[in-house]
Design an enzyme around this catalytic site. Structure first.
Site, PDB file in Angstrom:
ATOM      1  N   GLN A 244       0.929  -1.727  -0.079  1.00  0.00           N
ATOM      2  CA  GLN A 244       0.174  -0.054  -0.027  1.00  0.00           C
ATOM      3  C   GLN A 244       0.863   1.241   0.481  1.00  0.00           C
ATOM      4  O   GLN A 244       1.600   1.252   0.918  1.00  0.00           O
ATOM      5  CB  GLN A 244      -0.628   0.060   0.916  1.00  0.00           C
ATOM      6  N   THR A 245       0.487   1.852  -0.539  1.00  0.00           N
ATOM      7  CA  THR A 245       1.252   2.842  -1.061  1.00  0.00           C
ATOM      8  C   THR A 245      -0.011   4.575  -1.348  1.00  0.00           C
ATOM      9  O   THR A 245      -0.227   4.740  -1.692  1.00  0.00           O
ATOM     10  CB  THR A 245       2.789   3.008  -1.813  1.00  0.00           C
ATOM     11  N   ARG A 246       1.075   5.882  -0.449  1.00  0.00           N
ATOM     12  CA  ARG A 246       0.330   7.323  -0.778  1.00  0.00           C
ATOM     13  C   ARG A 246       1.265   7.516  -1.177  1.00  0.00           C
ATOM     14  O   ARG A 246       1.245   9.224  -1.143  1.00  0.00           O
ATOM     15  CB  ARG A 246      -0.385   7.857  -0.073  1.00  0.00           C
TER      16      ARG A 246
ATOM     17  N   HIS B 180      10.817   5.193  -2.904  1.00  0.00           N
ATOM     18  CA  HIS B 180      12.230   5.852  -3.127  1.00  0.00           C
ATOM     19  C   HIS B 180      12.648   4.169  -2.722  1.00  0.00           C
ATOM     20  O   HIS B 180      12.564   3.383  -2.918  1.00  0.00           O
ATOM     21  CB  HIS B 180      12.094   5.927  -2.048  1.00  0.00           C
TER      22      HIS B 180
ATOM     23  N   HIS C 239      11.882   1.756   0.049  1.00  0.00           N
ATOM     24  CA  HIS C 239      10.032   0.658  -0.191  1.00  0.00           C
ATOM     25  C   HIS C 239      10.879   0.025  -1.602  1.00  0.00           C
ATOM     26  O   HIS C 239      10.204  -0.886  -0.631  1.00  0.00           O
ATOM     27  CB  HIS C 239       9.221   1.708  -0.909  1.00  0.00           C
TER      28      HIS C 239
ATOM     29  N   GLY D 226       4.658  -0.787   6.982  1.00  0.00           N
ATOM     30  CA  GLY D 226       5.583  -0.103   7.704  1.00  0.00           C
ATOM     31  C   GLY D 226       5.538   0.133   8.459  1.00  0.00           C
ATOM     32  O   GLY D 226       4.737   0.509   9.141  1.00  0.00           O
ATOM     33  N   ARG D 227       6.507   0.787   8.855  1.00  0.00           N
ATOM     34  CA  ARG D 227       6.612   2.552   9.952  1.00  0.00           C
ATOM     35  C   ARG D 227       4.854   3.218   9.987  1.00  0.00           C
ATOM     36  O   ARG D 227       5.440   3.362   9.069  1.00  0.00           O
ATOM     37  CB  ARG D 227       7.775   2.920  10.321  1.00  0.00           C
ATOM     38  N   ASP D 228       4.607   3.328  11.247  1.00  0.00           N
ATOM     39  CA  ASP D 228       3.737   4.913  10.690  1.00  0.00           C
ATOM     40  C   ASP D 228       3.036   4.063   9.307  1.00  0.00           C
ATOM     41  O   ASP D 228       2.150   5.853   9.050  1.00  0.00           O
ATOM     42  CB  ASP D 228       4.091   5.984  10.713  1.00  0.00           C
ATOM     43  N   HIS D 229       2.226   3.184   9.483  1.00  0.00           N
ATOM     44  CA  HIS D 229       1.381   3.032   8.098  1.00  0.00           C
ATOM     45  C   HIS D 229       0.246   3.947   8.121  1.00  0.00           C
ATOM     46  O   HIS D 229      -0.454   3.909   9.372  1.00  0.00           O
ATOM     47  CB  HIS D 229       1.312   1.799   7.834  1.00  0.00           C
ATOM     48  N   ALA D 230      -0.092   4.762   7.179  1.00  0.00           N
ATOM     49  CA  ALA D 230      -1.314   5.053   7.443  1.00  0.00           C
ATOM     50  C   ALA D 230      -1.615   6.163   8.404  1.00  0.00           C
ATOM     51  O   ALA D 230      -2.537   6.458   8.482  1.00  0.00           O
ATOM     52  CB  ALA D 230      -2.703   4.503   7.256  1.00  0.00           C
TER      53      ALA D 230
END
Ligand SMILES: [Zn+2]
Length: 395
Positions: free
Chosen positions: A197-199, A203, A206, A291-295
């Protein structure tokens, strides 16, 4: 579960709410005499995800029992894990013309009929309670909470009959439904698939995380979110171009499917991580990268809250396996990408840049070091920054 399928949809069956051609005529007839509700882009993307089964097992907007159970307990009334309320809010004035046991015509922003909702329940709700539980804050400057506070004061719930999946004129070749991503995985013979998932633009950190995950599964679903995001997030079309150049240059084509997720961001951090995982399960993913701090957004959530929340669920009931990742970076002494789990060296040996530093470099036309961003990706971002002097609303 059929042979060749990666994982069953959440609840066991992939939902499809799009009615056939003949029923569609009847639905149009029916809609003429119904009170109409105009959907905003955010609710419309929920209708789309409901229609195509992205929110299986939901077959419409939540009624009271599900809503309360999800807000208070992160499970549907039937006991299945589900972390975010999926609701249709209307104003008190709109609610007056809507009766329980009746129906309502749902229209897009252009006034076209999209779906008919069978209204099972009409109920009031406590926005601050929902904010505190689902978003862990009642601060009105949180973008998800702000959207909640801005919506109507009455919820209407019930099953949907959808005429057609809402049309889009962007990213058409990437708009795969859950049935289509599942078919794509089956065509490639994949039994295990990791969803990403990405917004944000992609880099090397990722890429490293994705490739670590790819080492243990058959394939990768890159699933950028293209519904509404904050106005200062990088626009979806730019993020998509970054993925295209990255895949073309650095990924084996037969190991990656790139598709878009039409959802809007809620920025609910931990609860949204669970929600994102369940939606990807419906798209056929067996694994999901957290990942860290997702969403997350701002400083509302602890760095690892979105990973820790998975401990509150029965892994069998979730079905999809979360893959938790630490902060990763290029380390000059390791001479490669690494994370704090694998690199023993000190912060000075690592190439790390803050989001603000990267943004400033890109707007100044300067590519971040190749250890941080692939040059092809940096070029896409620099070109985009030159085109758009001011931050742009995501498409
Ligand atoms: Zn190192």
């Amino acid at each position: 579960m059929a042979t060749g399928e990666t994982i069953a949809a959440h609840g066991g069956r992939l939902i499809n709410l799009v009615v056939g051609e003949h029923p569609a005529q009847a639905v149009r007839e029916q809609a003429r005499s119904l009170p109409a509700i105009r959907l905003n882009s955010r609710t419309l993307s929920d209708v789309e995800l409901l229609a195509i089964g992205g929110y299986s097992p939901l077959d419409g907007f939540m009624t009271q029992a599900d809503y309360r159970s999800v807000v208070n307990d992160m499970h549907l009334a039937n006991g299945l894990p589900w972390s975010m309320p999926i609701t249709l809010a209307v104003s008190e004035q709109e609610a007056r013309s809507i009766t329980e046991g009746g129906a309502a015509a749902l229209e897009n922003e252009a006034g076209q009929l999209v779906a008919v909702l069978e209204v099972r329940e009409k109920f009031s709700y406590d926005k601050q309670d929902e904010a505190r539980k689902a978003y862990r804050t009642d601060d009105e400057t949180h973008p998800g909470v702000a959207a909640l506070y801005a919506q109507g004061d009455v919820l209407i719930g019930g099953p949907l009959k959808v005429l057609d999946v809402p049309a889009h004129d962007d990213f058409q070749r990437y708009r795969l439904t859950p049935a289509q991503t599942r078919a794509a995985f089956a065509a490639r013979g994949w039994r295990t698939v990791v969803g990403f998932q990405t917004r944000n633009p992609v880099h090397r950190a990722h890429e490293y995380i994705q490739k670590c995950a790819m080492e243990i599964v058959d394939g990768l679903l890159l699933h950028p979110l293209v519904g509404d995001t904050k106005s200062d997030d990088i626009p979806a079309d730019v993020r998509m171009r970054c993925y295209e150049v990255l895949i073309d240059n650095y990924y084996p084509a037969d190991r990656v499917v790139l598709s878009v997720n039409p959802a809007a961001m809620r920025y609910a951090g931990p609860r949204e991580a669970i929600f994102h995982a369940l939606v990807r399960k419906n798209y056929g993913c067996t694994h999901f990268i957290v990942g860290r701090d997702h969403a997350g957004v701002g400083n509302y959530y602890g760095t690892f809250d979105a990973q820790l929340i998975f401990n509150e669920f029965d892994p069998q009931a979730l079905g999809i396996t979360p893959l938790m990742f630490e902060h990763s970076f290029f380390c000059k002494k390791c001479d490669g990408l690494a994370s704090v789990k694998t690199c023993p060296h000190s912060p000075e040996d690592r190439v790390s840049l803050s989001g603000t530093q990267v943004r400033n470099m890109l707007t100044g036309g300067i590519a971040p070091p190749p250890e941080f961003s692939r040059p092809e990706v940096a070029k896409v971002l620099i070109d985009a920054m030159q085109e758009r002097v001011t931050p742009h609303h995501a498409i």
